[in-house]
Design a protein around this motif. Structure first.
Motif, PDB file in Angstrom:
ATOM      1  N   TYR A 182      -7.006   6.325 -13.096  1.00  0.00           N
ATOM      2  CA  TYR A 182      -6.939   4.858 -13.027  1.00  0.00           C
ATOM      3  C   TYR A 182      -8.122   4.173 -13.701  1.00  0.00           C
ATOM      4  O   TYR A 182      -8.046   2.995 -14.055  1.00  0.00           O
ATOM      5  N   ILE A 183      -9.213   4.907 -13.936  1.00  0.00           N
ATOM      6  CA  ILE A 183     -10.368   4.292 -14.590  1.00  0.00           C
ATOM      7  C   ILE A 183     -10.058   3.987 -16.052  1.00  0.00           C
ATOM      8  O   ILE A 183     -10.281   2.867 -16.539  1.00  0.00           O
ATOM      9  N   ARG A 184      -9.548   4.975 -16.791  1.00  0.00           N
ATOM     10  CA  ARG A 184      -9.160   4.760 -18.192  1.00  0.00           C
ATOM     11  C   ARG A 184      -8.040   3.730 -18.298  1.00  0.00           C
ATOM     12  O   ARG A 184      -8.021   2.888 -19.199  1.00  0.00           O
ATOM     13  N   LEU A 185      -7.083   3.807 -17.359  1.00  0.00           N
ATOM     14  CA  LEU A 185      -5.982   2.852 -17.380  1.00  0.00           C
ATOM     15  C   LEU A 185      -6.489   1.428 -17.197  1.00  0.00           C
ATOM     16  O   LEU A 185      -6.048   0.505 -17.890  1.00  0.00           O
ATOM     17  N   ALA A 186      -7.436   1.241 -16.266  1.00  0.00           N
ATOM     18  CA  ALA A 186      -7.998  -0.087 -16.031  1.00  0.00           C
ATOM     19  C   ALA A 186      -8.752  -0.587 -17.261  1.00  0.00           C
ATOM     20  O   ALA A 186      -8.703  -1.777 -17.602  1.00  0.00           O
TER      21      ALA A 186
ATOM     22  N   LYS B  46       0.835  -1.205   0.000  1.00  0.00           N
ATOM     23  CA  LYS B  46       0.000   0.000   0.000  1.00  0.00           C
ATOM     24  C   LYS B  46       0.867   1.250   0.000  1.00  0.00           C
ATOM     25  O   LYS B  46       0.586   2.217  -0.709  1.00  0.00           O
ATOM     26  N   ARG B  47       1.933   1.217   0.808  1.00  0.00           N
ATOM     27  CA  ARG B  47       2.857   2.361   0.829  1.00  0.00           C
ATOM     28  C   ARG B  47       3.524   2.530  -0.541  1.00  0.00           C
ATOM     29  O   ARG B  47       3.700   3.653  -1.021  1.00  0.00           O
ATOM     30  N   ARG B  48       3.897   1.425  -1.153  1.00  0.00           N
ATOM     31  CA  ARG B  48       4.573   1.500  -2.464  1.00  0.00           C
ATOM     32  C   ARG B  48       3.633   2.059  -3.532  1.00  0.00           C
ATOM     33  O   ARG B  48       4.083   2.764  -4.445  1.00  0.00           O
ATOM     34  N   PHE B  49       2.339   1.749  -3.428  1.00  0.00           N
ATOM     35  CA  PHE B  49       1.366   2.282  -4.389  1.00  0.00           C
ATOM     36  C   PHE B  49       1.446   3.800  -4.433  1.00  0.00           C
ATOM     37  O   PHE B  49       1.377   4.411  -5.503  1.00  0.00           O
ATOM     38  N   HIS B  50       1.577   4.414  -3.255  1.00  0.00           N
ATOM     39  CA  HIS B  50       1.617   5.872  -3.204  1.00  0.00           C
ATOM     40  C   HIS B  50       2.914   6.413  -3.785  1.00  0.00           C
ATOM     41  O   HIS B  50       2.915   7.476  -4.418  1.00  0.00           O
ATOM     42  N   SER B  51       3.995   5.685  -3.631  1.00  0.00           N
ATOM     43  CA  SER B  51       5.266   6.119  -4.220  1.00  0.00           C
ATOM     44  C   SER B  51       5.228   6.000  -5.735  1.00  0.00           C
ATOM     45  O   SER B  51       6.005   6.654  -6.434  1.00  0.00           O
ATOM     46  N   MET B  52       4.305   5.180  -6.254  1.00  0.00           N
ATOM     47  CA  MET B  52       4.169   5.003  -7.706  1.00  0.00           C
ATOM     48  C   MET B  52       3.067   5.886  -8.293  1.00  0.00           C
ATOM     49  O   MET B  52       2.755   5.793  -9.479  1.00  0.00           O
ATOM     50  N   GLY B  53       2.466   6.710  -7.440  1.00  0.00           N
ATOM     51  CA  GLY B  53       1.459   7.637  -7.952  1.00  0.00           C
ATOM     52  C   GLY B  53       0.031   7.142  -7.924  1.00  0.00           C
ATOM     53  O   GLY B  53      -0.852   7.772  -8.512  1.00  0.00           O
ATOM     54  N   LEU B  54      -0.248   6.036  -7.299  1.00  0.00           N
ATOM     55  CA  LEU B  54      -1.580   5.457  -7.073  1.00  0.00           C
ATOM     56  C   LEU B  54      -2.289   4.976  -8.341  1.00  0.00           C
ATOM     57  O   LEU B  54      -2.724   3.827  -8.418  1.00  0.00           O
ATOM     58  N   HIS B  55      -2.465   5.823  -9.323  1.00  0.00           N
ATOM     59  CA  HIS B  55      -3.360   5.495 -10.436  1.00  0.00           C
ATOM     60  C   HIS B  55      -2.909   4.282 -11.250  1.00  0.00           C
ATOM     61  O   HIS B  55      -3.708   3.367 -11.514  1.00  0.00           O
ATOM     62  N   ASP B  56      -1.658   4.260 -11.660  1.00  0.00           N
ATOM     63  CA  ASP B  56      -1.182   3.136 -12.461  1.00  0.00           C
ATOM     64  C   ASP B  56      -1.230   1.814 -11.680  1.00  0.00           C
ATOM     65  O   ASP B  56      -1.746   0.819 -12.205  1.00  0.00           O
ATOM     66  N   PRO B  57      -0.719   1.749 -10.444  1.00  0.00           N
ATOM     67  CA  PRO B  57      -0.795   0.479  -9.723  1.00  0.00           C
ATOM     68  C   PRO B  57      -2.229   0.038  -9.391  1.00  0.00           C
ATOM     69  O   PRO B  57      -2.513  -1.159  -9.375  1.00  0.00           O
ATOM     70  N   ILE B  58      -3.138   0.992  -9.151  1.00  0.00           N
ATOM     71  CA  ILE B  58      -4.533   0.609  -8.904  1.00  0.00           C
ATOM     72  C   ILE B  58      -5.106  -0.063 -10.145  1.00  0.00           C
ATOM     73  O   ILE B  58      -5.786  -1.093 -10.064  1.00  0.00           O
ATOM     74  N   ALA B  59      -4.844   0.519 -11.307  1.00  0.00           N
ATOM     75  CA  ALA B  59      -5.345  -0.065 -12.554  1.00  0.00           C
ATOM     76  C   ALA B  59      -4.764  -1.458 -12.770  1.00  0.00           C
ATOM     77  O   ALA B  59      -5.489  -2.402 -13.114  1.00  0.00           O
ATOM     78  N   ARG B  60      -3.472  -1.612 -12.544  1.00  0.00           N
ATOM     79  CA  ARG B  60      -2.824  -2.902 -12.772  1.00  0.00           C
ATOM     80  C   ARG B  60      -3.249  -3.934 -11.729  1.00  0.00           C
ATOM     81  O   ARG B  60      -3.323  -5.133 -12.032  1.00  0.00           O
TER      82      ARG B  60
END
Length: 370
Positions: free
Chosen positions: A242-246, A169-183
């Motif tokens: 993250y919606i479009r990315l997903a 969860k912490r790493r998601f924020h370091s990656m900017g949230l949107h891309d990892p949420i979509a993936r």
């Protein structure tokens, strides 16, 4: 139920409403044939606050889901969730009534914060997922429709973060949230979604300003659900990347024009949802410089700032309040959390609570006057 359908029901008997909604959706038609299949139920228990506060999934909805499943012969059920960083899932489950719910129905409650993890390639990004994900034959996502202080909205797609370990969860924020949420949603399949739209806070995910709608929704496409939530909360889909990315990763359809929205069997217009456009978050966020902050840390800062605003003190803070992992090892003047430990003034904690932040900022203001 087709993948482009979103069913809605209104009322105040949330448990019975949920049962009726599942009957109308004909959930049993898409359930596994084997009655001993492992069915995961994933609510949102972000923190230890009752559902009426606007942050967590109403236990009555999960009760309705369990009763429906047990009525149709399914007994291998598990409620799986992990609260956000800084909160204990066990405490959230107790305050939200899920410990008693699990005992009543003889259903396992599984704390994903205590689970082991495994690495999975999620559309080109390796993510650590909780081991319990491997055991699900069918996953029912039960998110709360609400606002989010960093991503504007949170519902079906972001709720999957409860199935990853805290370090991820912490790493998601370091990656900017949107891309990892979509993936993440390319790596974890949601089979069915029951949305708690009873009284979610439209500003941010930890609640405190609930907006009562007394609605429960059912759907099969998490991307379409989140696109619809954008529309309800007066955002464009592109406002939540993250919606479009997903969608591009094959997790669903983001074209709201493809959605068939039905209320109790009758065609409905989304205009029936007259949700407020005001966002107190916007004014408060102007006082903050945020770089890769975790949701819990940022989520505790916002209500602390709101308390200061109500007391007429917020405008007296003449420095941007820095917060987030992006400030690790850096110096500055005013910061929140251990990531800003080298700042002149820093609120200790990972994360510090809203009460601690509030008191810290009041002390900061006092020190500036001396």
């Amino acid at each position: 139920m087709e993948r482009n359908e979103i069913l809605k029901i209104y009322g105040t008997d949330f448990q019975e409403m949920t049962r009726k909604l599942l009957e109308q959706a004909d959930l049993r038609a898409i359930l596994p044939e084997k009655k001993d299949s492992r069915i995961g139920i994933k609510p949102n228990l972000v923190s230890a606050s009752e559902a009426s506060y606007g942050a967590t999934t109403h236990p009555e909805i999960v009760s309705g889901i369990i009763e429906y499943l047990q009525q149709h012969g399914y007994r291998n059920l598990v409620i799986a969730e992990g609260s956000w960083v800084g909160e204990r899932t066990s405490e959230s489950a107790r305050v939200c009534g899920y410990d008693k719910l699990a005992q009543k129905y003889g259903v396992e409650f599984f704390d994903t914060q205590k689970d082991s993890s495994f690495e999975k390639d999620c559309a080109g990004l390796k993510l650590n997922l909780c081991h319990c994900v491997k055991e699900f034959d069918f996953l029912i996502n039960v998110p709360v429709l609400k606002g989010h202080c960093q991503t504007k909205i949170t519902c079906a797609l972001k709720n999957m973060k409860g199935l990853i370990p805290n370090r991820e969860k912490r790493r998601f924020h370091s990656m900017g949230l949107h891309d990892p949420i979509a993936r993440l949603n390319a790596g974890i399949r949601q089979d069915f979604i029951v949305v708690d739209h009873i009284c979610g806070d439209l500003d941010f995910e930890d609640g405190g300003n609930p907006v009562v709608r007394n609605c429960v929704m059912a759907a099969r496409d998490p991307v379409l659900v989140d696109a619809y939530v954008c529309q309800l909360l007066h955002y464009a889909v592109d406002d939540v990347p993250y919606i479009r990315l997903a969608e591009k990763l094959g997790a669903g359809c983001a074209d709201i024009n493809q959605a068939k929205i039905t209320i109790c069997g009758q065609s409905a217009d989304e205009g029936k949802e007259d949700l407020p456009r005001e966002r107190r978050i916007v004014e408060l966020a102007d006082a903050v410089c945020e770089v890769e902050s975790c949701s819990a840390c940022y989520g505790y800062l916002i209500p602390a700032l709101e308390m200061l605003r109500q007391e007429g003190l917020l405008d007296q803070i003449d420095e941007k309040i820095c917060i987030g992992q992006g400030f690790r090892g850096k110096t500055g003047r005013l910061g929140i959390g251990n990531c800003t430990s080298r700042f002149t003034y820093s609120a200790k904690g990972c994360p510090p609570t809203e009460g601690q932040i509030y008191e810290f900022l009041k002390e900061y203001l006092k020190a500036q006057k001396e």
